[in-house]
Design a protein around this motif. Structure first.
Motif, PDB file in Angstrom:
ATOM      1  N   ARG A 149       4.441  -7.542   0.835  1.00 32.90           N
ATOM      2  CA  ARG A 149       4.108  -8.315  -0.468  1.00 32.90           C
ATOM      3  C   ARG A 149       4.072  -7.833  -1.777  1.00 32.90           C
ATOM      4  O   ARG A 149       3.753  -8.413  -2.752  1.00 32.90           O
ATOM      5  CB  ARG A 149       2.616  -8.946  -0.152  1.00 32.90           C
ATOM      6  CG  ARG A 149       1.511  -8.045   0.142  1.00 32.90           C
ATOM      7  CD  ARG A 149       0.371  -8.657   0.515  1.00 32.90           C
ATOM      8  NE  ARG A 149       0.550  -9.710   1.602  1.00 32.90           N
ATOM      9  CZ  ARG A 149      -0.329 -10.482   2.031  1.00 32.90           C
ATOM     10  NH1 ARG A 149      -1.475 -10.711   1.318  1.00 32.90           N
ATOM     11  NH2 ARG A 149      -0.263 -11.282   2.868  1.00 32.90           N
ATOM     12  N   GLY A 150       4.396  -6.413  -1.811  1.00 27.68           N
ATOM     13  CA  GLY A 150       4.693  -5.723  -3.192  1.00 27.68           C
ATOM     14  C   GLY A 150       3.412  -5.163  -3.567  1.00 27.68           C
ATOM     15  O   GLY A 150       3.298  -3.927  -4.177  1.00 27.68           O
ATOM     16  N   ILE A 151       1.861  -5.946  -3.600  1.00 26.75           N
ATOM     17  CA  ILE A 151       0.975  -5.397  -4.045  1.00 26.75           C
ATOM     18  C   ILE A 151      -0.354  -5.786  -2.805  1.00 26.75           C
ATOM     19  O   ILE A 151      -0.252  -7.032  -2.507  1.00 26.75           O
ATOM     20  CB  ILE A 151       0.460  -6.150  -5.390  1.00 26.75           C
ATOM     21  CG1 ILE A 151       1.501  -5.537  -6.470  1.00 26.75           C
ATOM     22  CG2 ILE A 151      -0.756  -5.470  -5.814  1.00 26.75           C
ATOM     23  CD1 ILE A 151       1.301  -6.117  -7.759  1.00 26.75           C
ATOM     24  N   TYR A 152      -1.144  -5.184  -2.694  1.00 28.01           N
ATOM     25  CA  TYR A 152      -1.957  -5.216  -1.333  1.00 28.01           C
ATOM     26  C   TYR A 152      -3.440  -5.124  -2.005  1.00 28.01           C
ATOM     27  O   TYR A 152      -3.702  -4.285  -2.819  1.00 28.01           O
ATOM     28  CB  TYR A 152      -1.856  -4.115  -0.381  1.00 28.01           C
ATOM     29  CG  TYR A 152      -0.503  -3.901   0.009  1.00 28.01           C
ATOM     30  CD1 TYR A 152       0.167  -4.775   0.859  1.00 28.01           C
ATOM     31  CD2 TYR A 152       0.399  -2.780  -0.699  1.00 28.01           C
ATOM     32  CE1 TYR A 152       1.365  -4.520   1.413  1.00 28.01           C
ATOM     33  CE2 TYR A 152       1.714  -2.757  -0.008  1.00 28.01           C
ATOM     34  CZ  TYR A 152       2.274  -3.761   0.870  1.00 28.01           C
ATOM     35  OH  TYR A 152       3.537  -3.596   1.203  1.00 28.01           O
ATOM     36  N   ASN A 153      -4.324  -5.958  -1.393  1.00 25.23           N
ATOM     37  CA  ASN A 153      -5.783  -6.016  -1.830  1.00 25.23           C
ATOM     38  C   ASN A 153      -6.339  -5.105  -0.920  1.00 25.23           C
ATOM     39  O   ASN A 153      -6.573  -5.642   0.404  1.00 25.23           O
ATOM     40  CB  ASN A 153      -6.386  -7.541  -1.672  1.00 25.23           C
ATOM     41  CG  ASN A 153      -7.693  -7.424  -2.064  1.00 25.23           C
ATOM     42  OD1 ASN A 153      -8.305  -6.340  -2.556  1.00 25.23           O
ATOM     43  ND2 ASN A 153      -8.154  -8.780  -1.846  1.00 25.23           N
ATOM     44  N   ARG A 193      -6.514  -2.641  -5.828  1.00 27.13           N
ATOM     45  CA  ARG A 193      -4.871  -3.294  -6.059  1.00 27.13           C
ATOM     46  C   ARG A 193      -3.887  -2.224  -5.914  1.00 27.13           C
ATOM     47  O   ARG A 193      -3.618  -1.720  -6.979  1.00 27.13           O
ATOM     48  CB  ARG A 193      -4.965  -3.995  -7.290  1.00 27.13           C
ATOM     49  CG  ARG A 193      -4.099  -5.183  -7.424  1.00 27.13           C
ATOM     50  CD  ARG A 193      -4.377  -6.086  -9.072  1.00 27.13           C
ATOM     51  NE  ARG A 193      -3.303  -7.059  -9.181  1.00 27.13           N
ATOM     52  CZ  ARG A 193      -2.307  -6.675  -9.591  1.00 27.13           C
ATOM     53  NH1 ARG A 193      -1.859  -5.493 -10.397  1.00 27.13           N
ATOM     54  NH2 ARG A 193      -1.129  -7.379  -9.799  1.00 27.13           N
ATOM     55  N   PHE A 194      -3.300  -2.213  -4.571  1.00 27.88           N
ATOM     56  CA  PHE A 194      -2.648  -1.149  -4.311  1.00 27.88           C
ATOM     57  C   PHE A 194      -1.171  -1.375  -4.341  1.00 27.88           C
ATOM     58  O   PHE A 194      -0.805  -2.311  -3.650  1.00 27.88           O
ATOM     59  CB  PHE A 194      -2.930  -0.798  -2.905  1.00 27.88           C
ATOM     60  CG  PHE A 194      -2.126   0.738  -2.514  1.00 27.88           C
ATOM     61  CD1 PHE A 194      -2.552   1.978  -3.250  1.00 27.88           C
ATOM     62  CD2 PHE A 194      -1.197   0.575  -1.231  1.00 27.88           C
ATOM     63  CE1 PHE A 194      -2.019   3.009  -2.626  1.00 27.88           C
ATOM     64  CE2 PHE A 194      -0.548   1.618  -1.334  1.00 27.88           C
ATOM     65  CZ  PHE A 194      -0.649   2.992  -1.786  1.00 27.88           C
ATOM     66  N   PRO A 195      -0.171  -0.791  -5.236  1.00 26.94           N
ATOM     67  CA  PRO A 195       1.069  -1.136  -5.405  1.00 26.94           C
ATOM     68  C   PRO A 195       1.945  -0.622  -4.010  1.00 26.94           C
ATOM     69  O   PRO A 195       1.684   0.495  -3.715  1.00 26.94           O
ATOM     70  CB  PRO A 195       1.449  -0.408  -6.475  1.00 26.94           C
ATOM     71  CG  PRO A 195       0.416   0.704  -6.656  1.00 26.94           C
ATOM     72  CD  PRO A 195      -0.630   0.597  -6.162  1.00 26.94           C
ATOM     73  N   GLY A 196       2.697  -1.570  -3.681  1.00 29.37           N
ATOM     74  CA  GLY A 196       3.639  -0.861  -2.491  1.00 29.37           C
ATOM     75  C   GLY A 196       4.947  -0.835  -2.947  1.00 29.37           C
ATOM     76  O   GLY A 196       5.184  -0.567  -4.381  1.00 29.37           O
ATOM     77  N   SER A 197       6.001  -0.782  -2.126  1.00 31.49           N
ATOM     78  CA  SER A 197       7.387  -0.282  -2.584  1.00 31.49           C
ATOM     79  C   SER A 197       7.905  -1.186  -3.873  1.00 31.49           C
ATOM     80  O   SER A 197       8.515  -0.515  -4.743  1.00 31.49           O
ATOM     81  CB  SER A 197       8.039  -0.239  -1.500  1.00 31.49           C
ATOM     82  OG  SER A 197       8.444  -1.381  -0.730  1.00 31.49           O
ATOM     83  N   THR A 198       7.744  -2.328  -3.581  1.00 33.05           N
ATOM     84  CA  THR A 198       8.390  -3.292  -4.569  1.00 33.05           C
ATOM     85  C   THR A 198       7.824  -3.018  -6.096  1.00 33.05           C
ATOM     86  O   THR A 198       8.503  -2.852  -7.123  1.00 33.05           O
ATOM     87  CB  THR A 198       8.266  -4.756  -4.253  1.00 33.05           C
ATOM     88  OG1 THR A 198       8.686  -4.893  -2.873  1.00 33.05           O
ATOM     89  CG2 THR A 198       9.032  -5.502  -5.146  1.00 33.05           C
ATOM     90  N   GLY A 202      -2.615  -0.817 -12.688  1.00 35.68           N
ATOM     91  CA  GLY A 202      -2.929  -2.293 -12.173  1.00 35.68           C
ATOM     92  C   GLY A 202      -4.227  -2.358 -11.919  1.00 35.68           C
ATOM     93  O   GLY A 202      -4.721  -3.239 -11.172  1.00 35.68           O
ATOM     94  N   ASN A 203      -5.193  -1.402 -12.075  1.00 39.36           N
ATOM     95  CA  ASN A 203      -6.614  -1.400 -11.620  1.00 39.36           C
ATOM     96  C   ASN A 203      -7.526  -0.993 -13.109  1.00 39.36           C
ATOM     97  O   ASN A 203      -7.718   0.178 -13.341  1.00 39.36           O
ATOM     98  CB  ASN A 203      -6.908  -0.473 -10.812  1.00 39.36           C
ATOM     99  CG  ASN A 203      -6.462  -0.804  -9.296  1.00 39.36           C
ATOM    100  OD1 ASN A 203      -7.005  -2.000  -8.540  1.00 39.36           O
ATOM    101  ND2 ASN A 203      -5.404  -0.355  -8.876  1.00 39.36           N
TER     102      ASN A 203
END
Ligand code: SAM
Length: 281
Positions: A45-49, A98-103, A90-91
């Protein structure tokens, strides 16, 4: 199939290594001004909560970003500093929930003349991608099968490409399926940089991936691995690694620095690292 949701695992020790090393590889490809195509084939999902029920269920982020975040203002290798900066951007509250994923990482690193495609088949994950990012001419979000996407999108018109393969390994034969997909893609696009993530689990199935790739005839496969040994006894996955086909020469020094730093800080020196050629040139 497709029951896997990465939010349960987001920010754990494997995500930390994965995103930092991925950033180092991309940065190493930027030594040329020529346009680059990037494919995040298993994007999630690109960004994780990390405040969500899913993430809080097992608090896997305590083994990764949670452990490193207090060190964000200390001196760290370039790849680690880049990752801290991405999370901080992002925080606004100074946290990392708000944790950024690979995308998110690849999107942030994309230069104005590069292209990025992110794909996920899971309806919920794909909706998450669509909520977090605005697609445009250079950035496409694809609700499609990663294996089909590899066939359809490679070779890219740019003739330079980074392909990130981060499957959930929900089914046992996925290690071999990934090896086959890389071998097929490499036949059509031999100069591409392929980054393949794998977990270290008790069954040791990542060796199937290694063996198939070794037998394939593909040369120049770098192995970057961190086994956290018994640092996190509650987790089945003791460590993780990445195989990098055609690693950019410029990235190798950065990868070494990142790997050593992450190993030292995450495992208090107990980790076992590997940085060597699975298959040399
Ligand atoms: C490990 S997660 C990806 C994590 C993400 N790369 C990151 O670092 O933030 C794997 C994702 O692949 C998706 N997936 C699994 N099989 C797929 C397939 N055949 N095609 C496309 N997506 C798939 C799952 O829905 C899941 O979201």
């Amino acid at each position: 199939m497709l029951s896997y949701q990465h939010t349960y695992h987001a920010g754990n020790h494997a995500d930390v290594l994965k995103h930092i090393i991925l950033g180092d590889v991309v940065s190493g490809m930027f030594n040329k001004e020529a346009p680059l195509f990037m494919l995040d084939a298993f994007a999630s999902r690109g960004i994780y909560n990390l405040n969500s029920d899913e993430a809080l269920k097992n608090r896997e982020f305590d083994t990764g970003v949670g452990k490193l975040w207090p060190r964000r203002n200390q001196k760290s290798p370039e790849g680690v500093a880049r990752w801290f900066k991405l999370i901080a951007s992002g925080n606004q509250d100074g946290g990392f929930s708000r944790f950024p994923g690979s995308t998110a990482l690849l999107h942030e690193m994309c230069r104005e003349f590069d292209r990025l495609s992110a794909c996920d088949l899971h309806p919920q994950e794909f909706d998450g991608l669509r909520r977090s990012f605005q697609a445009n001419r250079r950035f496409s979000l694809l609700k499609r099968d990663a294996f089909e996407a590899l066939k359809a999108l490679l070779p890219p018109k740019e003739k330079r490409g980074l392909i990130f393969l981060d499957p959930s390994y929900e089914v046992k034969d996925e290690y071999r399926q990934i090896a086959k997909a890389v071998v097929d893609a490499h036949r059509r696009f031999a100069t591409g940089v392929y980054v393949i993530w794998y977990p270290i689990l008790p069954a040791g199935r990542h060796h199937e991936l290694f063996n198939d790739l070794k037998r394939s005839g593909i040369r120049k496969i770098l192995r970057v691995e961190l086994d956290c040994a018994d640092t996190f006894p509650d987790m089945q996955m003791s460590g993780s690694g990445m195989l990098i086909v055609n690693p950019p020469w410029h990235a190798q020094h950065a990868i070494k620095n990142s790997l050593n730093w992450v190993s030292e800080k995450l495992t208090d020196g107990n980790g076992l690292t590997q940085l060597n050629w699975l298959v040399p040139e």
